[in-house]
Design an enzyme around this catalytic site. Sequence first.
Site, PDB file in Angstrom:
ATOM      1  CE  LYS A   9      -3.602  -2.819   1.919  1.00  0.00           C
ATOM      2  NZ  LYS A   9      -4.833  -2.955   2.709  1.00  0.00           N
ATOM      3  CD  GLU A  91      -6.753  -0.415   1.002  1.00  0.00           C
ATOM      4  OE1 GLU A  91      -5.663  -0.193   0.436  1.00  0.00           O
ATOM      5  OE2 GLU A  91      -6.867  -1.175   1.987  1.00  0.00           O
ATOM      6  CD  GLU A 161      -7.166  -8.182  -0.665  1.00  0.00           C
ATOM      7  OE1 GLU A 161      -6.167  -8.508  -0.021  1.00  0.00           O
ATOM      8  OE2 GLU A 161      -7.354  -7.036  -1.090  1.00  0.00           O
ATOM      9  CB  SER A 206      -6.908  -9.695   9.065  1.00  0.00           C
ATOM     10  OG  SER A 206      -7.400  -8.364   9.136  1.00  0.00           O
TER      11      SER A 206
HETATM   12  P1  13P Z   1      -4.300  -6.580   5.555  1.00  0.00           P
HETATM   13  O1  13P Z   1      -3.497  -7.817   5.397  1.00  0.00           O
HETATM   14  O2  13P Z   1      -3.533  -5.452   6.211  1.00  0.00           O
HETATM   15  O3  13P Z   1      -5.625  -6.828   6.170  1.00  0.00           O
HETATM   16  O4  13P Z   1      -4.591  -6.025   4.054  1.00  0.00           O
HETATM   17  C1  13P Z   1      -5.114  -6.890   3.131  1.00  0.00           C
HETATM   18  C2  13P Z   1      -5.024  -6.243   1.799  1.00  0.00           C
HETATM   19  O5  13P Z   1      -5.733  -5.297   1.511  1.00  0.00           O
HETATM   20  C3  13P Z   1      -4.044  -6.771   0.841  1.00  0.00           C
HETATM   21  O6  13P Z   1      -4.275  -6.287  -0.431  1.00  0.00           O
END
Ligand code: 13P
Length: 241
Positions: A9, A91, A161, A206
């Site tokens: 990210k 996102e 996801e 997660s």
């Molecule tokens: P997390 O592993 O921090 O929950 O994020 C998942 C994600 O959005 C991977 O693209």
Amino acid sequence: MKLIVGNWKMNQNQEQVRAFFSALKSGPRQQEAWLAPQALHIGLALSLAPHDIKIGAQNSSEQDSGAFTGENSPATLKDLGASFVLVGHSERRQIFHETNVTCAAKTKRALSHNLAVIYCVGETLTEREAGQTLSVVKQQLRQGLSDLGGWHPGQLIVAYEPVWAIGTGKVATPAQAQEVHAAIRTELKEMYSAAGQAVRLLYGGSVKPDNVKELMGQTDIDGALVGGASLKATDFLALCQ
Ligand code: 13P
């Protein structure tokens, strides 16, 4: 072998990128590992990553070039040495208003440059509670991945996801994840026959070293897309074991 993809990210400075790759060298990795740093760090990551780790982008434009201020060109990503792009991360869908139609155009364009695409799908908590999980995910697949033109085996990957599990510490249970993965496998088979059935399916939301094993034990889970736990080399190494 499972595929573990780290999505950094909008995190990590140059020093942290250097420290990550230096620490990564010290540990064994049994599974395949890919990383998507910020686009600004792709060159640096490519210069530091071991040869067996693929580097990719978190987003790429549906256009190759032109007056699109601030966009990442898939042609340039390929030229730099990137191997893959994420398309349709929740996102991007939620904050940047990307639709299934935008995602379809981005996917097609990236595939045309021989980049692999990790196409992300997943329901919100409201959609899950309304019993709409499978219909939402199927629509994301149908609208985002129909009519792709040519792609070769391995070039398309789908990540499930659930939005409510991203960055929240609330991981889907292995059974919840498996149910959706099985439905995705069936849908892709209907869309692309044997090639669709062979698409690798990643779970994201997660994922941590202490829950990865059980998730990866499910029949239709071929790997993980990991946010927070991919930022620290020790955690990422643990996931890749
Ligand atoms: P997390 O592993 O921090 O929950 O994020 C998942 C994600 O959005 C991977 O693209």
